[in-house]
Structure formats: structure tokens, C-alpha cells
Design a protein around this motif. Sequence first.
Motif, PDB file in Angstrom:
ATOM      1  N   SER A  31       0.828  -1.195   0.000  1.00  0.00           N
ATOM      2  CA  SER A  31       0.000   0.000   0.000  1.00  0.00           C
ATOM      3  C   SER A  31       0.865   1.250   0.000  1.00  0.00           C
ATOM      4  CB  SER A  31      -0.912   0.002   1.226  1.00  0.00           C
ATOM      5  OG  SER A  31      -1.626   1.209   1.301  1.00  0.00           O
ATOM      6  N   THR A  32       0.429   2.267  -0.722  1.00  0.00           N
ATOM      7  CA  THR A  32       1.110   3.566  -0.704  1.00  0.00           C
ATOM      8  C   THR A  32       0.415   4.537   0.244  1.00  0.00           C
ATOM      9  OG1 THR A  32      -0.220   4.288  -2.597  1.00  0.00           O
ATOM     10  CG2 THR A  32       1.920   3.290  -3.076  1.00  0.00           C
ATOM     11  N   VAL A  33      -0.648   4.081   0.912  1.00  0.00           N
ATOM     12  CA  VAL A  33      -1.382   4.910   1.857  1.00  0.00           C
ATOM     13  C   VAL A  33      -1.047   4.436   3.272  1.00  0.00           C
ATOM     14  CG1 VAL A  33      -3.672   5.617   2.652  1.00  0.00           C
ATOM     15  CG2 VAL A  33      -3.241   5.290   0.207  1.00  0.00           C
ATOM     16  N   ASP A  34      -0.717   5.375   4.135  1.00  0.00           N
ATOM     17  CA  ASP A  34      -0.387   5.044   5.514  1.00  0.00           C
ATOM     18  C   ASP A  34      -1.595   4.400   6.178  1.00  0.00           C
ATOM     19  OD1 ASP A  34       0.333   4.880   8.140  1.00  0.00           O
ATOM     20  OD2 ASP A  34       0.783   7.017   8.397  1.00  0.00           O
ATOM     21  N   PRO A  35      -1.513   3.120   6.581  1.00  0.00           N
ATOM     22  CA  PRO A  35      -2.687   2.453   7.162  1.00  0.00           C
ATOM     23  C   PRO A  35      -3.148   3.095   8.454  1.00  0.00           C
ATOM     24  CG  PRO A  35      -0.719   1.103   7.424  1.00  0.00           C
ATOM     25  CD  PRO A  35      -0.351   2.216   6.493  1.00  0.00           C
ATOM     26  N   ALA A  36      -2.267   3.823   9.125  1.00  0.00           N
ATOM     27  CA  ALA A  36      -2.647   4.453  10.395  1.00  0.00           C
ATOM     28  C   ALA A  36      -3.680   5.556  10.196  1.00  0.00           C
ATOM     29  CB  ALA A  36      -1.411   5.013  11.101  1.00  0.00           C
ATOM     30  N   VAL A  37      -3.783   6.097   8.984  1.00  0.00           N
ATOM     31  CA  VAL A  37      -4.711   7.210   8.746  1.00  0.00           C
ATOM     32  C   VAL A  37      -5.962   6.763   7.990  1.00  0.00           C
ATOM     33  CG1 VAL A  37      -2.808   8.862   8.731  1.00  0.00           C
ATOM     34  CG2 VAL A  37      -3.611   7.906   6.565  1.00  0.00           C
ATOM     35  N   VAL A  38      -6.095   5.463   7.714  1.00  0.00           N
ATOM     36  CA  VAL A  38      -7.251   4.969   6.975  1.00  0.00           C
ATOM     37  C   VAL A  38      -8.459   4.888   7.897  1.00  0.00           C
ATOM     38  CG1 VAL A  38      -8.246   2.985   5.792  1.00  0.00           C
ATOM     39  CG2 VAL A  38      -5.889   3.678   5.300  1.00  0.00           C
ATOM     40  N   ASP A  39      -9.553   5.529   7.486  1.00  0.00           N
ATOM     41  CA  ASP A  39     -10.834   5.402   8.171  1.00  0.00           C
ATOM     42  C   ASP A  39     -11.768   4.648   7.236  1.00  0.00           C
ATOM     43  OD1 ASP A  39     -13.275   5.572   9.406  1.00  0.00           O
ATOM     44  OD2 ASP A  39     -13.229   7.736   9.732  1.00  0.00           O
ATOM     45  N   LYS A  40     -12.016   3.391   7.533  1.00  0.00           N
ATOM     46  CA  LYS A  40     -12.788   2.555   6.616  1.00  0.00           C
ATOM     47  C   LYS A  40     -14.259   2.955   6.548  1.00  0.00           C
ATOM     48  CE  LYS A  40      -9.633  -1.346   6.934  1.00  0.00           C
ATOM     49  NZ  LYS A  40      -9.454  -2.793   7.191  1.00  0.00           N
ATOM     50  N   ASP A  41     -14.738   3.704   7.541  1.00  0.00           N
ATOM     51  CA  ASP A  41     -16.116   4.184   7.487  1.00  0.00           C
ATOM     52  C   ASP A  41     -16.243   5.488   6.709  1.00  0.00           C
ATOM     53  OD1 ASP A  41     -17.121   2.035   8.906  1.00  0.00           O
ATOM     54  OD2 ASP A  41     -16.818   2.995  10.850  1.00  0.00           O
ATOM     55  N   ALA A  42     -15.122   6.106   6.406  1.00  0.00           N
ATOM     56  CA  ALA A  42     -15.099   7.324   5.596  1.00  0.00           C
ATOM     57  C   ALA A  42     -13.864   7.268   4.700  1.00  0.00           C
ATOM     58  CB  ALA A  42     -15.069   8.560   6.483  1.00  0.00           C
ATOM     59  N   PRO A  43     -13.831   6.319   3.778  1.00  0.00           N
ATOM     60  CA  PRO A  43     -12.626   6.082   2.977  1.00  0.00           C
ATOM     61  C   PRO A  43     -12.292   7.246   2.059  1.00  0.00           C
ATOM     62  CG  PRO A  43     -14.464   4.788   2.155  1.00  0.00           C
ATOM     63  CD  PRO A  43     -14.930   5.391   3.430  1.00  0.00           C
TER      64      PRO A  43
END
Length: 432
Positions: A31-43
Motif C-alpha cells: 500500500s502507498t497509503v499510511d494504514p494508520a490514517v485509513v478510516d474505513k467508514d469514511a474512505p
Amino acid sequence: MPEILSRAALPQSLMPCHAIATEGTPMQPSSTVDPAVVDKDAPSPEWIADLSRRLPTEPEIERVLTRKLERRLDGPFTWPTFPEIETGLHSLMSAELGSRFHGVNHTKWLSGGASKVQVYFELSWTDDAGNAALTPMVLRMDPAASIQETSRRREFELLRAFRGIVPVPEVYWLDDMADHLPYPALVSGFVPGVTKPTGGSKSVSGLKATIDSDLRKSLGTQFIQHLAAIHNHNVDDPELRSFQRPDGVREVLKFQINAWDRVWQEDSDFDVPMVRLALAWLRDNVPDVDRLSVVHADYRTGNYLFTEDDARITAILDWEGGHVGDRHEDLAYTMNRMFGSDDEAGRFLVSGLMPEEQFLQEYSEAAGLPVVPQSLQFWKIFNCVKTVIISLATAYRISATRKTHQDVLVAWITGTEGVLLEELRLNLEEVF
């Protein structure tokens, strides 16, 4: 029913393992997106694009999964009122029929359907033969989110493709972009019949199906003949316009793995090492396939209608997950012990109809196709992973975010995770 905890209420020891859950499996790009900042309810659009890049699948499936993520900000599912549904039907029918459309009558909810909202209505119209008619019909419509996100267009195309080949409801009109109705939908004919004997099992959604002994032979023979016909159908049928696929048989199967890996990463809040192990094993062990087939993907008792007086299958239902793939996927799925029951002598009956050995032998004879044990084992593991993802990830998320019309049933499905994980473990033990 136990309270479903929000992520904010979880103790630190049970916080989501985003760093692992979004990293993918071996042989897939990172992944190129930091998983720590992923909000799966507001992707974010960046995360959605990252998933698409890392886990490519068919264009129509990509569209459906992306739409699912984009709609997460729309809020909980609210039941459309009958006036709203009737207004949508009026709009759709007027567009499709013009002056031949006269009205919609007697709308009512239909029971069943863990994934889709279903409404019965009677259409007053001038039919294709030029006669005034009052025709019973069914509206099949998405909720805000389903335990399996699927394409109404592909379901529509499959029903069209199999008219006259196996019993299916007549399909009339499609609103796959929700131009008229509150959510994507299709309209089909109403077919008489039941999904289980009147005095049979009271289990949920076809689980542990029990068929009366006097019905088994007749239903079982038809059940196998129809499955054989599905698998022998031409995968290049021009009706299947949205079934684009890559060159190479193995790539077709890898797209199926990618799709479910993506759903896991979209919906899961917890790391489950067994799921990651299984996905990695699947990627490393894609079987050779002697021919591609149309796969129904939910073929079992509970997903066909039959009339009890003559034991005739009147319609095969729930084509929403259908795709082009390996016939062994259907065979392995149908043989799942969740969908069958034991007979009077204690033998397990596939879909409540017949023992496994008889099922495979009669299928092979009817289809004129071999059953390859190694392929069957591969798809048993694939189907285990699929059902675990539905239970542990998607059912949990859409229940917690109130996206489904079947909130009680879908919340119940999350409670099956232990049984499903144990089945996955047992199948993995056989290959390691």
C-alpha cells in the motif's frame, strides 16, 4: 442480542490491526497509503484508488466495490416507503413502456433475502402481445450495503442468458444506476413455489437444509441437471456483456481472489492471520482449469423454488454473485456442510438431497465433465475464506454502521465466525 461495539469503545488490546489488515498478501503490491490514517467508514479517494491498483479485478466488480466505499458517507439505510417505491416504479415503467404502462398495484414486502430488498407488485400494462394485462412482478433492490456487494446488471444479464436453459424468473427491466428507484434494482417476474418444504427445517436462510425423503430423488435429479447445464453454457454468450475478463484462464481465477482480498481489506477491523495465510495459499496454488464455466456462486437448497405438489423446480434464484470461473467452485460451495443435513441413517446429504459421493458422480455424468479432487480442495478453501470474510468483516461492518435492511439476520451472521474459522482451519490442515 449482544451489543455491537463501535471501534471507539474497544479496549486497546482489541483495537483494529490496520497496519496488517491493509498490507495485502504475498505477491501483491504494498500500500502507498499510511494504514494508520485509513478510516474505513469514511474512505478517502486516495485509499480507494490504492486498493484498485493493488487488487485489480473485473471492471464491473471494480465499479461495484468502489461504489460501495463511496456510499459509506451516505448514512444508515432507511426503508423506502411504498409511495417512494411506487413513484420509482412509475418513473421506470414510464421510461420503458411509455403509453403501454397503466399503473402499479398491490405493493407488499417479500420475506427472505439477506442481501437484497424485495417487493411484490402487480403491473397493469399492455403486454408484448398487445393485450391488457395485470402481471405479478418482483422488484429486487439493493439496500445501502449488503453482505455481498454485487452488480444488478450482471444478475440481469445472467437471468437473460439462462432463459429456456434452466428455470429462472423472467427478467424485464434494469435500473442499475438508481436513476428511478432509491437504490440500484431490477424487475423480474413472480414465480410460484417454496424454498423448503412446508413442514421442513426452520433454519436461517437455507442453512442445514432438510428435504423430505419423498422429495429428495426428484429434486436432486433436477438440481444436478440444472447445475450441469449452467456449467456447460457458453461463457462467451453475447448476453453477458459486463463479464469482461483478462487473457488467460489463471488470471480469471486470480481476479476472484483479488476481489475477496479487497473486500477483506475494505471491511475488516481485526487482523486474522489465518485469513492472510489462506489468501497467500490460494495465490500460490491457483489450479489449472480445463474449461471456463459460468459459476452461479450460491447454488444450494434455499436458492431455488419448487412446487410441492409435483416436486418441480420452478426457478433458480440469487444469481447476484455469478461470474466466469471454475465449475469446481460451485461444487465445493454446494457441498459445504452448512447447507446440508444428515439423513435418517446419519449420512450427510449435500443440500439435504443426496450423499457427497452420489452428488459428484451424478454431476459428472450429467455434465460430461470430470471432478478433479485437487481443484475441489482449492475451492473448498476459497469458499471458506469467502464465508469468513462475509461473517467476520462485512456482516460486522454493515451491522455496526446500520447499512442493512436485515439488521437482525446480518448481526446473527457475525456470530457464525467461530464455526467458519474452524472449517477453514480444518481445510488448511489438509494441504499443509
